[in-house]
Design an enzyme around this catalytic site. Structure first.
Site, PDB file in Angstrom:
ATOM      1  N   HIS A 176      51.701  82.208  33.801  1.00 40.03           N
ATOM      2  CA  HIS A 176      51.020  82.038  35.091  1.00 40.03           C
ATOM      3  C   HIS A 176      49.548  82.425  35.024  1.00 40.03           C
ATOM      4  O   HIS A 176      48.773  82.065  35.897  1.00 40.03           O
ATOM      5  CB  HIS A 176      51.714  82.879  36.167  1.00 40.03           C
ATOM      6  CG  HIS A 176      53.056  82.330  36.551  1.00 40.03           C
ATOM      7  ND1 HIS A 176      53.278  81.641  37.711  1.00 40.03           N
ATOM      8  CD2 HIS A 176      54.243  82.345  35.897  1.00 40.03           C
ATOM      9  CE1 HIS A 176      54.549  81.267  37.769  1.00 40.03           C
ATOM     10  NE2 HIS A 176      55.151  81.683  36.679  1.00 40.03           N
ATOM     11  N   ASP A 388      40.995  83.034  36.793  1.00 39.72           N
ATOM     12  CA  ASP A 388      42.281  82.999  37.482  1.00 39.72           C
ATOM     13  C   ASP A 388      43.138  81.915  36.848  1.00 39.72           C
ATOM     14  O   ASP A 388      42.614  80.834  36.523  1.00 39.72           O
ATOM     15  CB  ASP A 388      42.026  82.647  38.966  1.00 39.72           C
ATOM     16  CG  ASP A 388      42.957  83.396  39.899  1.00 39.72           C
ATOM     17  OD1 ASP A 388      44.056  83.775  39.475  1.00 39.72           O
ATOM     18  OD2 ASP A 388      42.576  83.598  41.072  1.00 39.72           O
TER      19      ASP A 388
HETATM   20  P1  ADQ Z   1      48.043  86.110  41.908  1.00 42.49           P
HETATM   21  O1  ADQ Z   1      47.040  86.747  41.028  1.00 42.49           O
HETATM   22  O2  ADQ Z   1      48.813  87.002  42.784  1.00 42.49           O
HETATM   23  O3  ADQ Z   1      49.054  85.181  41.090  1.00 42.49           O
HETATM   24  P2  ADQ Z   1      47.233  83.848  43.765  1.00 42.49           P
HETATM   25  O4  ADQ Z   1      47.591  82.606  43.065  1.00 42.49           O
HETATM   26  O5  ADQ Z   1      45.945  83.742  44.504  1.00 42.49           O
HETATM   27  O6  ADQ Z   1      47.102  85.103  42.824  1.00 42.49           O
HETATM   28  O7  ADQ Z   1      48.364  84.202  44.801  1.00 42.49           O
HETATM   29  C1  ADQ Z   1      48.246  85.250  45.733  1.00 42.49           C
HETATM   30  C2  ADQ Z   1      49.327  85.099  46.800  1.00 42.49           C
HETATM   31  O8  ADQ Z   1      49.319  86.276  47.625  1.00 42.49           O
HETATM   32  C3  ADQ Z   1      49.078  83.911  47.713  1.00 42.49           C
HETATM   33  O9  ADQ Z   1      50.285  83.212  47.885  1.00 42.49           O
HETATM   34  C4  ADQ Z   1      48.619  84.545  49.037  1.00 42.49           C
HETATM   35  O10 ADQ Z   1      49.074  83.875  50.198  1.00 42.49           O
HETATM   36  C5  ADQ Z   1      49.261  85.913  48.989  1.00 42.49           C
HETATM   37  N1  ADQ Z   1      48.392  86.869  49.711  1.00 42.49           N
HETATM   38  C6  ADQ Z   1      47.160  87.207  49.352  1.00 42.49           C
HETATM   39  N2  ADQ Z   1      46.657  88.068  50.243  1.00 42.49           N
HETATM   40  C7  ADQ Z   1      47.587  88.289  51.189  1.00 42.49           C
HETATM   41  C8  ADQ Z   1      47.658  89.095  52.372  1.00 42.49           C
HETATM   42  N3  ADQ Z   1      46.655  89.896  52.776  1.00 42.49           N
HETATM   43  N4  ADQ Z   1      48.778  89.074  53.079  1.00 42.49           N
HETATM   44  C9  ADQ Z   1      49.797  88.285  52.692  1.00 42.49           C
HETATM   45  N5  ADQ Z   1      49.788  87.513  51.601  1.00 42.49           N
HETATM   46  C10 ADQ Z   1      48.701  87.515  50.850  1.00 42.49           C
HETATM   47  C11 ADQ Z   1      49.264  84.827  39.701  1.00 42.49           C
HETATM   48  C12 ADQ Z   1      48.037  84.296  38.936  1.00 42.49           C
HETATM   49  C13 ADQ Z   1      47.429  83.137  39.689  1.00 42.49           C
HETATM   50  C14 ADQ Z   1      48.476  82.040  39.890  1.00 42.49           C
HETATM   51  C15 ADQ Z   1      49.750  82.628  40.486  1.00 42.49           C
HETATM   52  C16 ADQ Z   1      50.884  81.589  40.474  1.00 42.49           C
HETATM   53  O11 ADQ Z   1      47.074  85.333  38.777  1.00 42.49           O
HETATM   54  O12 ADQ Z   1      46.321  82.609  38.995  1.00 42.49           O
HETATM   55  O13 ADQ Z   1      47.964  81.062  40.787  1.00 42.49           O
HETATM   56  O14 ADQ Z   1      50.202  83.738  39.727  1.00 42.49           O
HETATM   57  O15 ADQ Z   1      51.111  81.071  39.205  1.00 42.49           O
END
Ligand code: ADQ
Length: 496
Positions: A176, A388
């Site tokens: 991921h 990312d």
């Molecule tokens: P993450 O690094 O966690 O994931 P991301 O893909 O942006 O990063 O996902 C974050 C998730 O957290 C989103 O679904 C978002 O809705 C949720 N979120 C963020 N802030 C929030 C808040 N304040 N309240 C509720 N929900 C919140 C890792 C990798 C990424 C990759 C994903 C999936 O680092 O690059 O996209 O896995 O493979």
């Protein structure tokens, strides 16, 4: 493309990830178990419900005994219709394997931040033993026709331990996070072990071409006994008489879920109220886990520069920055939080005037409904990670922007840039001036341009949603032909 309903009836899924998709609450009284949320969980649950699928992982709780966790898992099985297989880890294992090797070596290194790494040999030892534990504990569950799907950087060696038990079932792995470029990957003292361990899987999926290219480059340079065949959209590595498929599959979201939620009456109402509370100012929204890869301090520098350079925008725009607490046991995360707190307060004290505070900063997790209401209210989403794997926030914003009037500002170094580049404003997160100008440009973009960009983005993310992601991967693991597999693109900055 393979139909998902066909997929549902074919194979049994065994999904393995560091964490089980559940929340266990045990403080003061009877322990309770409930499903965690997230796009991957939503998408995989129906597949697991068919054919008695199993999700293997650590339950994330130390307060309960193995027996208590097993009892809760059984209850969950009756309620949710699929099995959980908990792997119990000790506190020390979590400290050395999860917080140590996974989050203080692999996570920073694969995001090009080697200065944040602690190469402690104890971390490596425990990483191996925990990967082995996952393999040994999963072994009795596995049958020949299963689709075994192992997730992420915590479990890069699990396939190697399963193979040493001579299982014949094909094993798939998905990373991921990004895969580091050669010069950075070389810094890991255990680089050969990791590359060879990964090649014990039969299928390896990356988020982007960038990551696949880095991985292939490492193999070509470091492992001279491997032959690589290159196809239109994937590579095949020949190792010890086996073929390993290496491909790219950008993860996505459940588009319809976000889009439908954004159209619900109370969500629309909350979005409207938010705008009203902020005196109808334009909203530039950012939401991230607290993590140094998300580039929050650089983003704040960009915001500061915007406020200096465009004083006519004062009072017209509000930056909403939402940060979710994460990995709070690791000291770097505390330091980052302190730095963000300080920068926000400095910027606000410099630019605030009666009736207007430029940055509204929140440090907590929001419910899905409220997050979608914020997405819906936002005029611009500002997503500027320094690196990312994909970044789902950018895609969620697009799905929630049902009025088709928002603008996406996206880091070139987010995996999502490769797909969304044509209809977003791409920025280099380190380029403070460029970020400031992009914010200004986005806020002044004519409605017709915003609409046409957003319509194209919505079409793209709706087509390439999480279900499309799962079926592309399933298809690739079963087909020897490259023809049906969607071709992914890469983002390379152009000189202008
Ligand atoms: P993450 O690094 O966690 O994931 P991301 O893909 O942006 O990063 O996902 C974050 C998730 O957290 C989103 O679904 C978002 O809705 C949720 N979120 C963020 N802030 C929030 C808040 N304040 N309240 C509720 N929900 C919140 C890792 C990798 C990424 C990759 C994903 C999936 O680092 O690059 O996209 O896995 O493979």
């Amino acid at each position: 493309m393979e139909d998902l309903t066909e997929l549902l009836t074919s194979q049994r899924f065994i999904v393995v990830s560091n964490r089980l998709p559940i929340l266990i609450k045990s403080a003061g009284g009877r322990p309770t178990i409930s499903p965690a949320s997230g796009g991957l969980i939503t998408a995989l649950e129906p597949l697991l419900k068919r054919n008695h699928g199993v999700w293997v992982g650590w339950p994330g709780n130390f307060d309960l005994s193995e027996d208590e966790v097993l009892k809760l898992s059984e209850k969950y099985h009756h309620r949710m219709g699929y099995n959980l297989h908990p792997i119990i880890l000790t506190k020390e294992e979590v400290e050395l394997f999860y917080e140590g090797f996974s989050n203080e070596i692999l996570w920073p290194l694969f995001h090009d931040l080697q200065s944040e790494c602690h190469f402690d040999p104890k971390f490596w030892e425990t990483y191996q033993t925990v990967n082995q534990k996952f393999a040994i504990k999963s072994l009795p569950l596995i049958e020949n026709d299963d689709f075994i799907w192992i997730h992420d950087y915590h479990l890069m060696l699990m396939g190697q331990y399963l193979r040493s038990e001579e299982i014949s079932t094909k094993m798939s792995f998905f990373l991921h996070i990004p895969f580091a470029p050669l010069d950075i990957f070389l810094k890991i003292p255990w680089r050969f072990e990791i590359l060879r361990g990964l090649l014990q899987y039969d299928f390896i999926g990356f988020q982007t071409k960038r990551d696949k290219r880095n991985f292939i480059h490492c193999i070509k340079t470091l492992l001279k006994d491997i032959t690589i065949r290159t196809y239109k959209n994937h590579e095949i590595c020949l190792i010890e008489g086996r073929e390993v498929y290496i491909g790219t599959f950008p993860i996505s979201i459940d588009f319809d879920e976000f889009s439908n939620l954004a159209q619900k009456g109370d969500v629309a109402e909350e979005a409207r109220e938010l705008k009203e509370t902020l005196n109808e100012a334009k909203i530039v929204f950012s939401v991230d886990r607290l993590d140094y890869t998300k580039g929050i301090p650089y983003r704040l520098d960009g915001i500061r520069r915007f406020l200096e350079k465009y004083p006519e925008m004062h009072g017209e725009v509000i930056f909403l920055q939402l940060v979710v607490p994460s990995r709070t046991h690791i000291s770097e995360y505390h330091d980052l939080k302190a730095r963000i707190d300080q920068m926000v307060s400095e910027i606000n004290s410099q630019f605030t005037r009666p009736g207007w505070v430029p940055i509204q900063y929140m440090f907590y997790e929001l419910s899905r409904e409220r997050l979608v209401a914020y997405y819906r209210a936002a005029d611009v989403i500002l997503v500027t990670p320094v690196k990312d794997g994909m970044n789902l926030v950018a895609k969620e914003y697009v799905a929630a922007n049902v009025e088709e009037n928002g603008v996406v500002i996206l880091s070139e170094f987010a995996g999502a840039a490769a797909q969304m580049k044509e209809y977003s404003l791409l920025v280099n997160p380190y380029d403070v001036e460029g970020v400031a100008d992009s914010i200004h440009f986005a806020l002044n973009l004519p409605a017709s341009d915003r609409k046409s960009f957003m319509q194209s983005l919505r079409k793209l993310i709706k087509t390439e949603d999480i279900y499309h992601w799962i079926s592309s991967i399933h298809q690739a693991t079963h087909s020897s032909s490259d023809e049906d597999i969607p071709v992914t693109e890469e983002y390379i900055p152009a000189e202008y």
